[in-house]
Design a protein around this motif. Structure first.
Motif, PDB file in Angstrom:
ATOM      1  N   VAL A  53      43.885  49.137  56.385  1.00 57.01           N
ATOM      2  CA  VAL A  53      44.132  49.941  55.188  1.00 57.01           C
ATOM      3  C   VAL A  53      44.453  51.369  55.615  1.00 57.01           C
ATOM      4  CG1 VAL A  53      43.174  50.768  53.007  1.00 57.01           C
ATOM      5  CG2 VAL A  53      42.553  48.490  53.852  1.00 57.01           C
ATOM      6  N   ASP A  54      45.661  51.802  55.292  1.00 54.74           N
ATOM      7  CA  ASP A  54      46.121  53.141  55.677  1.00 54.74           C
ATOM      8  C   ASP A  54      46.081  54.091  54.489  1.00 54.74           C
ATOM      9  OD1 ASP A  54      46.730  52.386  58.319  1.00 54.74           O
ATOM     10  OD2 ASP A  54      48.706  51.643  57.714  1.00 54.74           O
ATOM     11  N   GLY A  55      46.196  55.386  54.788  1.00 56.09           N
ATOM     12  CA  GLY A  55      46.344  56.388  53.743  1.00 56.09           C
ATOM     13  C   GLY A  55      45.046  56.929  53.185  1.00 56.09           C
ATOM     14  N   LEU A  91      41.190  53.967  40.042  1.00 54.10           N
ATOM     15  CA  LEU A  91      40.797  53.842  38.637  1.00 54.10           C
ATOM     16  C   LEU A  91      41.898  53.146  37.834  1.00 54.10           C
ATOM     17  CD1 LEU A  91      38.874  54.379  36.293  1.00 54.10           C
ATOM     18  CD2 LEU A  91      39.811  56.696  36.150  1.00 54.10           C
ATOM     19  N   GLU A  92      43.142  53.554  38.044  1.00 55.06           N
ATOM     20  CA  GLU A  92      44.248  52.946  37.318  1.00 55.06           C
ATOM     21  C   GLU A  92      44.398  51.462  37.687  1.00 55.06           C
ATOM     22  OE1 GLU A  92      47.044  52.630  34.465  1.00 55.06           O
ATOM     23  OE2 GLU A  92      45.667  54.284  34.819  1.00 55.06           O
ATOM     24  N   GLU A  93      44.229  51.146  38.962  1.00 53.10           N
ATOM     25  CA  GLU A  93      44.297  49.744  39.388  1.00 53.10           C
ATOM     26  C   GLU A  93      43.197  48.912  38.740  1.00 53.10           C
ATOM     27  OE1 GLU A  93      46.194  50.805  43.765  1.00 53.10           O
ATOM     28  OE2 GLU A  93      44.064  50.288  43.613  1.00 53.10           O
ATOM     29  N   GLN A  94      42.017  49.493  38.641  1.00 49.72           N
ATOM     30  CA  GLN A  94      40.913  48.769  38.002  1.00 49.72           C
ATOM     31  C   GLN A  94      41.209  48.541  36.527  1.00 49.72           C
ATOM     32  OE1 GLN A  94      38.184  47.366  39.493  1.00 49.72           O
ATOM     33  NE2 GLN A  94      39.158  48.006  41.397  1.00 49.72           N
ATOM     34  N   ARG A  95      41.705  49.569  35.869  1.00 47.67           N
ATOM     35  CA  ARG A  95      41.988  49.464  34.431  1.00 47.67           C
ATOM     36  C   ARG A  95      43.102  48.473  34.130  1.00 47.67           C
ATOM     37  NH1 ARG A  95      41.936  55.897  33.040  1.00 47.67           N
ATOM     38  NH2 ARG A  95      39.704  56.076  32.598  1.00 47.67           N
ATOM     39  N   THR A  96      44.124  48.441  34.961  1.00 43.04           N
ATOM     40  CA  THR A  96      45.297  47.635  34.629  1.00 43.04           C
ATOM     41  C   THR A  96      45.327  46.261  35.287  1.00 43.04           C
ATOM     42  OG1 THR A  96      46.594  48.674  36.377  1.00 43.04           O
ATOM     43  CG2 THR A  96      46.746  49.639  34.172  1.00 43.04           C
ATOM     44  N   HIS A  97      44.727  46.113  36.466  1.00 45.07           N
ATOM     45  CA  HIS A  97      44.886  44.867  37.209  1.00 45.07           C
ATOM     46  C   HIS A  97      43.588  44.136  37.544  1.00 45.07           C
ATOM     47  CE1 HIS A  97      49.108  45.758  37.758  1.00 45.07           C
ATOM     48  NE2 HIS A  97      48.804  46.929  38.302  1.00 45.07           N
ATOM     49  N   LEU A  98      42.553  44.846  37.912  1.00 44.59           N
ATOM     50  CA  LEU A  98      41.397  44.186  38.520  1.00 44.59           C
ATOM     51  C   LEU A  98      40.223  43.971  37.568  1.00 44.59           C
ATOM     52  CD1 LEU A  98      41.599  46.061  41.944  1.00 44.59           C
ATOM     53  CD2 LEU A  98      42.358  43.727  41.440  1.00 44.59           C
ATOM     54  N   THR A  99      39.854  44.977  36.795  1.00 44.23           N
ATOM     55  CA  THR A  99      38.724  44.844  35.853  1.00 44.23           C
ATOM     56  C   THR A  99      39.089  45.507  34.526  1.00 44.23           C
ATOM     57  OG1 THR A  99      37.728  46.888  36.701  1.00 44.23           O
ATOM     58  CG2 THR A  99      36.960  44.820  37.692  1.00 44.23           C
ATOM     59  N   PRO A 100      40.103  44.992  33.844  1.00 45.62           N
ATOM     60  CA  PRO A 100      40.607  45.700  32.655  1.00 45.62           C
ATOM     61  C   PRO A 100      39.602  45.854  31.516  1.00 45.62           C
ATOM     62  CG  PRO A 100      41.656  43.553  32.896  1.00 45.62           C
ATOM     63  CD  PRO A 100      40.832  43.774  34.131  1.00 45.62           C
ATOM     64  N   LEU A 101      38.606  45.010  31.428  1.00 43.80           N
ATOM     65  CA  LEU A 101      37.668  45.073  30.306  1.00 43.80           C
ATOM     66  C   LEU A 101      36.359  45.794  30.641  1.00 43.80           C
ATOM     67  CD1 LEU A 101      38.178  41.442  28.967  1.00 43.80           C
ATOM     68  CD2 LEU A 101      39.314  43.553  28.238  1.00 43.80           C
ATOM     69  N   ASP A 102      36.173  46.184  31.878  1.00 41.19           N
ATOM     70  CA  ASP A 102      34.895  46.766  32.313  1.00 41.19           C
ATOM     71  C   ASP A 102      34.920  48.295  32.196  1.00 41.19           C
ATOM     72  OD1 ASP A 102      32.443  47.317  33.453  1.00 41.19           O
ATOM     73  OD2 ASP A 102      32.713  45.890  35.097  1.00 41.19           O
ATOM     74  N   ALA A 141      51.181  55.874  42.254  1.00 44.79           N
ATOM     75  CA  ALA A 141      52.225  54.907  42.582  1.00 44.79           C
ATOM     76  C   ALA A 141      51.543  53.588  42.926  1.00 44.79           C
ATOM     77  CB  ALA A 141      53.042  55.409  43.766  1.00 44.79           C
ATOM     78  N   LEU A 142      51.589  52.654  42.006  1.00 42.43           N
ATOM     79  CA  LEU A 142      50.831  51.424  42.160  1.00 42.43           C
ATOM     80  C   LEU A 142      51.644  50.284  42.748  1.00 42.43           C
ATOM     81  CD1 LEU A 142      48.949  51.512  38.752  1.00 42.43           C
ATOM     82  CD2 LEU A 142      48.148  52.287  40.968  1.00 42.43           C
ATOM     83  N   GLY A 143      52.912  50.421  42.892  1.00 41.72           N
ATOM     84  CA  GLY A 143      53.748  49.319  43.339  1.00 41.72           C
ATOM     85  C   GLY A 143      53.511  48.944  44.790  1.00 41.72           C
ATOM     86  N   GLY A 144      53.784  47.660  45.093  1.00 46.39           N
ATOM     87  CA  GLY A 144      53.780  47.233  46.478  1.00 46.39           C
ATOM     88  C   GLY A 144      52.488  46.670  47.014  1.00 46.39           C
ATOM     89  N   LEU A 145      51.379  46.815  46.335  1.00 47.77           N
ATOM     90  CA  LEU A 145      50.122  46.282  46.842  1.00 47.77           C
ATOM     91  C   LEU A 145      49.750  45.003  46.098  1.00 47.77           C
ATOM     92  CD1 LEU A 145      47.844  49.465  47.136  1.00 47.77           C
ATOM     93  CD2 LEU A 145      49.079  48.306  48.956  1.00 47.77           C
ATOM     94  N   SER A 146      49.295  44.025  46.865  1.00 49.03           N
ATOM     95  CA  SER A 146      48.768  42.824  46.230  1.00 49.03           C
ATOM     96  C   SER A 146      47.407  43.158  45.631  1.00 49.03           C
ATOM     97  CB  SER A 146      48.632  41.699  47.251  1.00 49.03           C
ATOM     98  OG  SER A 146      47.567  41.985  48.151  1.00 49.03           O
ATOM     99  N   GLN A 149      44.952  43.651  48.393  1.00 50.65           N
ATOM    100  CA  GLN A 149      45.139  44.942  49.066  1.00 50.65           C
ATOM    101  C   GLN A 149      44.572  46.083  48.222  1.00 50.65           C
ATOM    102  OE1 GLN A 149      49.391  44.454  49.541  1.00 50.65           O
ATOM    103  NE2 GLN A 149      49.194  44.385  51.775  1.00 50.65           N
ATOM    104  N   MET A 150      44.727  45.988  46.900  1.00 49.80           N
ATOM    105  CA  MET A 150      44.141  46.998  46.008  1.00 49.80           C
ATOM    106  C   MET A 150      42.630  47.013  46.143  1.00 49.80           C
ATOM    107  SD  MET A 150      46.203  46.533  42.452  1.00 49.80           S
ATOM    108  CE  MET A 150      47.971  46.539  42.377  1.00 49.80           C
ATOM    109  N   LYS A 151      42.033  45.825  46.192  1.00 45.76           N
ATOM    110  CA  LYS A 151      40.580  45.725  46.331  1.00 45.76           C
ATOM    111  C   LYS A 151      40.119  46.350  47.646  1.00 45.76           C
ATOM    112  CE  LYS A 151      39.996  41.460  43.677  1.00 45.76           C
ATOM    113  NZ  LYS A 151      39.464  40.082  43.730  1.00 45.76           N
ATOM    114  N   LEU A 152      40.826  46.023  48.728  1.00 51.60           N
ATOM    115  CA  LEU A 152      40.456  46.572  50.040  1.00 51.60           C
ATOM    116  C   LEU A 152      40.615  48.085  50.090  1.00 51.60           C
ATOM    117  CD1 LEU A 152      41.954  43.981  52.563  1.00 51.60           C
ATOM    118  CD2 LEU A 152      39.586  44.195  51.774  1.00 51.60           C
TER     119      LEU A 152
END
Length: 192
Positions: A53-55, A91-102, A141-146, A149-152
């Motif tokens: 995981v980079d960046g 936070l945005e990844e959690q809201r939109t992709h991983l845990t949208p209801l939490d 910029a959320l594009g490009g990660l599975s 990968q977002m979780k990691l």
């Protein structure tokens, strides 16, 4: 008697160091709790290798002896600026992709984000930086990660933030001990 005669600037710096240390400790505690929740919600093992995981700013990149305490605080400021953007993305990844209801989980991440912003402002004040010299990153910029990968990346962001909080407390104690009352630097040398 000597403490009663302290210079107002010295007293202000002493209070600012103490507030900043307390905030860094609070961030560490809150991130430790958030990490437990994050690992559980994402179904991850805390011991998973995150080397790919980079960046994400690493708190262990520069040996202590190679930098002055003020330089280490400046590096911390740069890291906290990066963590502001990274936590916003997590936070945005959690809201939109991983845990949208939490929403409680989102609120916990947002709370840590606000604490990181406050810590960056306090470090700017200690270092004598002009707050306006750095502009916040644009929208994440959320594009490009599975999803995996977002979780990691989220896990690495939280783990490194916890390490930075510990490093910041240590650095602040070192600066406060070696140069009581005077700021670690006159003027800000930090590049964003």
């Amino acid at each position: 008697m000597a403490s009663a005669e302290q210079n107002p600037v010295t007293l202000h710096h002493h209070k600012l160091y103490n507030r900043t240390i307390l905030l860094a400790r609070k961030i560490h505690g809150d991130v430790a709790s958030l990490l437990e929740s994050y690992v559980e919600k994402q179904g991850l093992d805390r011991t998973i290798c995150l080397d790919s995981v980079d960046g994400v700013p690493s708190a262990a990149t520069q040996p202590e002896g190679e930098m002055t305490a003020a330089e280490r605080l400046g590096a911390g400021l740069q890291a906290y600026r990066a963590f502001q953007a990274l936590l916003g993305e997590v936070l945005e990844e959690q809201r939109t992709h991983l845990t949208p209801l939490d929403t409680d989980f989102h609120a916990s991440i947002h709370s840590v984000l606000l604490q990181v912003q406050a810590l960056a402002r306090q470090l700017e004040e200690l270092l004598g930086c002009d707050r306006l010299a750095w502009e916040a990153a644009g929208p994440p910029a959320l594009g490009g990660l599975s999803l995996f990968q977002m979780k990691l990346r989220g896990l690495k962001v939280l783990q490194e933030l916890a390490h930075w909080a510990v490093r910041t407390v240590r650095d602040l104690h070192q600066v406060a001990t070696h140069s009581p009352g005077s700021g670690p630097a006159r003027g800000c040398q930090v590049q964003a």
